[in-house]
Design a protein around this motif. Structure first.
Motif, PDB file in Angstrom:
ATOM      1  N   GLU A 143       0.830  -1.210   0.000  1.00 34.59           N
ATOM      2  CA  GLU A 143       0.000   0.000   0.000  1.00 34.59           C
ATOM      3  C   GLU A 143       0.862   1.257   0.000  1.00 34.59           C
ATOM      4  OE1 GLU A 143      -3.970  -1.724   2.293  1.00 34.59           O
ATOM      5  OE2 GLU A 143      -2.275  -0.969   3.470  1.00 34.59           O
ATOM      6  N   ILE A 144       2.005   1.209   0.669  1.00 30.35           N
ATOM      7  CA  ILE A 144       2.933   2.345   0.642  1.00 30.35           C
ATOM      8  C   ILE A 144       3.490   2.512  -0.774  1.00 30.35           C
ATOM      9  CG2 ILE A 144       5.094   3.274   1.554  1.00 30.35           C
ATOM     10  CD1 ILE A 144       4.524   1.597   4.129  1.00 30.35           C
ATOM     11  N   SER A 161      12.461  10.666  -6.440  1.00 32.15           N
ATOM     12  CA  SER A 161      12.708  10.603  -4.993  1.00 32.15           C
ATOM     13  C   SER A 161      11.391  10.412  -4.254  1.00 32.15           C
ATOM     14  CB  SER A 161      13.405  11.876  -4.491  1.00 32.15           C
ATOM     15  OG  SER A 161      12.589  13.011  -4.678  1.00 32.15           O
ATOM     16  N   VAL A 162      11.498   9.792  -3.095  1.00 29.76           N
ATOM     17  CA  VAL A 162      10.319   9.552  -2.255  1.00 29.76           C
ATOM     18  C   VAL A 162      10.660   9.924  -0.821  1.00 29.76           C
ATOM     19  CG1 VAL A 162       8.717   7.818  -1.330  1.00 29.76           C
ATOM     20  CG2 VAL A 162       9.471   7.674  -3.717  1.00 29.76           C
ATOM     21  N   VAL A 163       9.740  10.638  -0.178  1.00 28.38           N
ATOM     22  CA  VAL A 163       9.882  10.953   1.240  1.00 28.38           C
ATOM     23  C   VAL A 163       8.695  10.356   1.983  1.00 28.38           C
ATOM     24  CG1 VAL A 163      11.275  13.025   0.962  1.00 28.38           C
ATOM     25  CG2 VAL A 163       8.802  13.226   0.890  1.00 28.38           C
ATOM     26  N   MET A 164       8.979   9.636   3.050  1.00 25.98           N
ATOM     27  CA  MET A 164       7.912   9.068   3.878  1.00 25.98           C
ATOM     28  C   MET A 164       7.648  10.052   5.000  1.00 25.98           C
ATOM     29  SD  MET A 164       8.588   5.025   3.621  1.00 25.98           S
ATOM     30  CE  MET A 164       8.716   4.291   1.966  1.00 25.98           C
ATOM     31  N   LEU A 178      10.267  -0.510   5.719  1.00 28.33           N
ATOM     32  CA  LEU A 178      11.539  -0.972   5.162  1.00 28.33           C
ATOM     33  C   LEU A 178      11.319  -1.812   3.906  1.00 28.33           C
ATOM     34  CD1 LEU A 178      14.596  -0.839   5.720  1.00 28.33           C
ATOM     35  CD2 LEU A 178      14.370  -3.073   6.827  1.00 28.33           C
ATOM     36  N   ALA A 179      10.296  -2.670   3.933  1.00 34.66           N
ATOM     37  CA  ALA A 179      10.001  -3.493   2.754  1.00 34.66           C
ATOM     38  C   ALA A 179       9.612  -2.612   1.569  1.00 34.66           C
ATOM     39  CB  ALA A 179       8.880  -4.475   3.069  1.00 34.66           C
ATOM     40  N   ALA A 180       8.851  -1.545   1.832  1.00 38.43           N
ATOM     41  CA  ALA A 180       8.477  -0.619   0.762  1.00 38.43           C
ATOM     42  C   ALA A 180       9.709   0.109   0.226  1.00 38.43           C
ATOM     43  CB  ALA A 180       7.435   0.385   1.270  1.00 38.43           C
ATOM     44  N   ASN A 185      13.599   0.842  -4.114  1.00 36.97           N
ATOM     45  CA  ASN A 185      15.008   0.884  -4.482  1.00 36.97           C
ATOM     46  C   ASN A 185      15.367  -0.176  -5.521  1.00 36.97           C
ATOM     47  OD1 ASN A 185      18.060  -0.152  -2.955  1.00 36.97           O
ATOM     48  ND2 ASN A 185      17.850   1.653  -4.219  1.00 36.97           N
ATOM     49  N   SER A 186      14.644  -1.268  -5.534  1.00 35.49           N
ATOM     50  CA  SER A 186      14.987  -2.410  -6.377  1.00 35.49           C
ATOM     51  C   SER A 186      14.868  -2.111  -7.873  1.00 35.49           C
ATOM     52  CB  SER A 186      14.062  -3.586  -6.039  1.00 35.49           C
ATOM     53  OG  SER A 186      14.228  -4.634  -6.969  1.00 35.49           O
ATOM     54  N   PRO A 187      15.813  -2.616  -8.682  1.00 40.62           N
ATOM     55  CA  PRO A 187      15.678  -2.505 -10.138  1.00 40.62           C
ATOM     56  C   PRO A 187      14.434  -3.237 -10.644  1.00 40.62           C
ATOM     57  CG  PRO A 187      17.912  -3.162  -9.524  1.00 40.62           C
ATOM     58  CD  PRO A 187      17.081  -3.275  -8.287  1.00 40.62           C
TER      59      PRO A 187
END
Length: 352
Positions: A143-144, A161-164, A178-180, A185-187
């Motif tokens: 959901e994030i 860029s993303v800011v939480m 962290l999972a989000a 970040n993942s390719p």
């Protein structure tokens, strides 16, 4: 997991929240090769598919069969505001009816997105519209992530860029946050560099310590808002138990361990944290550290007695911090002509 059990209990696997292993297991039970999992994940995480029918490299027969066992979750946009500066604010609703806000902020060749990690917030910060309504629930990693992809697709451009920093306290939803971050970040996800992914916390010390030990170079921002303990307790009651002395120490440990520059967020509030004593305390807290200070012009919340300090006072804060060797900037306010503050749009829609 047995497909018969899933089907019989009508408990479908949400593709946005399942692991790679879970998906491979399901596909194996359906007699499909492992590479199908990668194909499906590409549709979910890269192409942001909203239905199985869009997965055109899967046969119609397989898509029909999968429909009995999986769901794609998904969000519904129930409100959208566009600022004169190009920022767009969204209120998105998940299938269970829970709604959260996110914001897209474009600039030259860039698109920053601010996302929520919880629906509502339990921290109760005095200046925050979200805190006034309390916590509804934490969001899943999917959901994030989905908020980011919704903004990407609306702008039809890559998110850089993303800011939480939206609704909720990310460190109180640590594992999903962290999972989000890792998926962003993942390719095989959004492919955003780790240093362009920022987590903002009120200062939950045990989780900051944990965050410092993560291998990725994610960025940390701490909502400080006062370096005077009594003032901070009033403004941020949710972190009363985490004293400024301990926060100072743990931030020193964070810098020593990671070598990364943290940011302190400081929303200037007229007559509350903008006086000389508060400025002196802020200078003392930051002097000799690697931290950068973001001076924020407070967003006015309807019904709140808290008002923003003057732009001139913000400039004075920056100059004084610079005089003691602390780098500080005034955050460029975006979306001032719309419901820019966290929780305002959700609040407004609830009132309608």
């Amino acid at each position: 997991m047995q497909t018969e059990d899933v089907n019989r209990n009508n408990e479908k696997l949400d593709l946005r929240n399942c692991t790679h292993g879970q998906l491979e297991t399901l596909l194996a039970e359906l007699g499909q090769p492992k590479f199908r999992a990668k194909q499906i994940e590409d549709w979910v995480w890269v192409k942001n598919a909203t239905s199985l029918d869009q997965m055109t490299n899967l046969s119609k027969a397989l898509r029909a069969e999968l429909a009995d066992y999986v769901t794609l979750g998904g969000v519904e946009e129930i409100a959208r505001q566009v600022s004169q500066d190009g920022s767009r604010k969204y209120l998105l609703r998940f299938p269970d009816g829970v709604a959260v806000e996110c914001v897209g902020m474009p600039s030259k060749n860039r698109l920053a997105v601010c996302v929520s990690t919880q629906a509502g917030c339990a921290m109760g910060c005095a200046f925050c519209a979200t805190g006034a309504s309390g916590l509804t629930r934490s969001l899943t990693a999917g959901e994030i992530y989905e908020q980011v992809m919704h903004v990407r697709d609306d702008f039809n451009t890559r998110v850089t860029s993303v800011v939480m920093m939206g609704q909720g306290e990310p460190m109180m939803n640590y594992d999903a946050t962290l999972a989000a971050l890792r998926r962003l970040n993942s390719p095989e996800g959004a492919g955003i560099g780790a240093r362009h992914l920022t987590v903002s916390t009120c200062g939950v010390i045990p989780m900051i310590k944990r965050f410092a030990n993560e291998p990725e170079q994610f960025t940390l921002a701490v909502s400080l808002h006062s370096a005077n303990q009594s003032t901070r307790n009033i403004l941020m009651p949710g972190v009363k138990k985490y004293s400024l002395i301990h926060l100072y120490d743990v931030m020193g440990e964070y810098v020593d361990k990671t070598g990364r520059r943290p940011t302190y967020e400081y929303a200037l509030i007229q007559g509350v944290n903008d006086n000389e004593d508060e400025l002196g305390a802020l200078c003392d807290f930051c002097r000799g550290t690697l931290a950068h200070v973001n001076i924020i012009q407070l967003n006015e919340v309807p019904g709140s007695k808290l008002k923003p300090a003057s732009p001139e006072r913000a400039e004075e804060f920056v100059a004084r911090l610079a005089s003691v060797g602390v780098e500080a900037t005034i955050r460029n306010s975006r979306g001032a002509d719309i419901d820019a503050a966290c929780g305002q749009l959700r609040q407004r829609m609830q009132e309608l």
